[in-house]
Design a protein around this motif. Structure first.
Motif, mmCIF file in Angstrom:
data_model
loop_
_atom_site.group_PDB
_atom_site.id
_atom_site.type_symbol
_atom_site.label_atom_id
_atom_site.label_comp_id
_atom_site.label_asym_id
_atom_site.label_seq_id
_atom_site.Cartn_x
_atom_site.Cartn_y
_atom_site.Cartn_z
ATOM 1 N N ARG A 1 0.823 -1.196 0.000
ATOM 2 C CA ARG A 1 0.000 0.000 0.000
ATOM 3 C C ARG A 1 0.867 1.259 0.000
ATOM 4 N N ARG B 1 -5.994 2.432 -7.347
ATOM 5 C CA ARG B 1 -7.168 2.811 -6.543
ATOM 6 C C ARG B 1 -6.788 3.856 -5.491
ATOM 7 N N ASP B 2 -5.612 3.714 -4.900
ATOM 8 C CA ASP B 2 -5.161 4.682 -3.902
ATOM 9 C C ASP B 2 -5.026 6.072 -4.522
ATOM 10 N N GLN C 1 -4.044 -1.893 -6.626
ATOM 11 C CA GLN C 1 -4.334 -1.162 -5.398
ATOM 12 C C GLN C 1 -3.739 0.246 -5.453
ATOM 13 N N TRP D 1 -8.437 7.498 -5.255
ATOM 14 C CA TRP D 1 -9.136 7.944 -4.044
ATOM 15 C C TRP D 1 -8.683 9.344 -3.647
ATOM 16 N N LEU D 2 -7.377 9.606 -3.803
ATOM 17 C CA LEU D 2 -6.859 10.915 -3.437
ATOM 18 C C LEU D 2 -7.133 11.958 -4.523
ATOM 19 N N SER E 1 -7.059 6.340 5.397
ATOM 20 C CA SER E 1 -8.391 6.613 4.833
ATOM 21 C C SER E 1 -9.513 6.180 5.762
ATOM 22 N N ARG E 2 -9.200 5.322 6.748
ATOM 23 C CA ARG E 2 -10.228 4.897 7.699
ATOM 24 C C ARG E 2 -10.442 5.923 8.807
ATOM 25 N N ASP F 1 -4.429 2.699 3.557
ATOM 26 C CA ASP F 1 -5.518 1.893 4.106
ATOM 27 C C ASP F 1 -5.896 2.399 5.495
ATOM 28 N N SER G 1 -10.671 12.044 6.173
ATOM 29 C CA SER G 1 -11.189 12.249 4.826
ATOM 30 C C SER G 1 -10.050 12.570 3.869
ATOM 31 N N ARG G 2 -10.355 12.494 2.575
ATOM 32 C CA ARG G 2 -9.368 12.876 1.569
ATOM 33 C C ARG G 2 -8.929 14.323 1.767
#
Length: 311
Positions: A14, A59-60, A56, A63-64, A252-253, A249, A256-257
């Protein structure tokens, strides 16, 4: 001329804050110039990397909000192209086999001050065919370097130079197991893709003269370099994928972005406080003159901020 930048992660896990920091600055620099951004997976070491990790990483980044304009072929699929350029250098009489073991290198050399790479003493440079055959094992391959100083003016770190014979020595282009190394692969990849701007960690500054030497030999132009500060833990250790609480991972939990972008912008000197923000705001205010040269200890700043928030 249009600016062509790139982000080239290694798909071995990650993304962590250090990766995200470099990716954000690469993205902002290119977008502020209305340029083109390339994504490339640097998966030369197929034992540590995987397509699943590459997916992944995509996707990371998504997401950002760090979009890219095109993705070039991963390094693992470009062996034929590296071989072609390797042969060109061989035809120039610049390559030779090296049979030195790591223990021998450690016993006769001092590490390079900047990146820990051993400065090679030329032990195998002029071996006879008989001496080579006597080793009875596959060699690595090194490139001969001239006694020449190569200098650049980094967009962030300023003037930097190396005398190749003193500061790196003949360096490896292909390992004994046949795998091409980073120095050759990145030069060929950037050159073939038309990259004009390279934004990456400050720890790679010492690689620039070696890569510029290869660029000249292979007929590529020199990109503009920006070597950005490293994000460090409280003990001064560089962040890595083993810092599980700082990978995307985990991050992000718990935020927020926009909150994460705020922290990244704060460490980069783009904002005076780590307030939540968005990419468009950062793009409009981006300026390389705001970015610090020295590494940033992020756990301490996060801890201090959290303490102030609790008072």
């Amino acid at each position: 001329m249009k600016t062509v930048g790139r982000f080239a992660p290694t798909p071995s896990g990650r993304m962590h804050l250090g990766n995200l920091f470099s990716a954000l600055l690469a993205w902002l620099s290119v977008r502020a110039q209305d340029g083109e951004l390339i994504l490339r997976m640097e998966d030369l070491d197929t034992q540590r990397t995987s397509p699943a990790y590459a997916d992944q990483l995509r996707r990371d980044l998504a997401w950002l909000g760090l979009t890219w304009d095109r993705e070039t072929a991963p390094q693992s699929s470009r062996t034929e192209r590296y071989t072609e350029q390797f042969r060109r250098l061989e035809e120039m009489g610049l390559l030779y086999p090296c049979y030195c073991t790591r223990s021998r290198l450690r016993s006769v050399n001092a590490p390079h001050a900047a990146d820990g790479v051993y400065v090679y003493d030329g032990h195998c440079r002029n071996l006879t065919p008989e001496a080579r055959a006597a080793y009875g094992r596959a060699p690595a391959w090194r490139i001969r370097v001239p006694e020449r100083e190569i200098a650049l003016t980094d967009g962030l770190q300023g003037f930097y130079s190396e005398l190749l014979t003193r500061d790196c020595g003949d360096f490896i282009l292909r390992r004994a197991d046949g795998v091409f190394v980073y120095q050759l692969a990145v030069v060929v990849d950037d050159g073939d893709a038309g990259v004009t701007e390279v934004v990456r960690g400050r720890d790679l500054l010492s690689s620039a003269p070696r890569q510029m030497y290869l660029q000249e030999l292979l007929g590529y132009g020199h990109p503009r370099y920006y070597h950005v500060p490293m994000l460090l833990s409280h003990d001064g250790r560089r962040l890595s994928k083993r810092d599980g609480d700082l990978d995307l991972d985990a991050l992000s939990r718990r935020m927020s972005r926009e909150a994460l972008l705020g922290w990244l912008a704060f460490w980069a000197g783009i904002q005076k406080t780590p307030r939540p923000t968005d990419l468009e705001t950062l793009r409009e205010t981006f300026d390389w003159s705001k970015i610090p040269r020295q590494d940033v200890c992020i756990r301490e700043t996060m801890g201090e901020k959290e303490e102030r928030n609790g008072q």
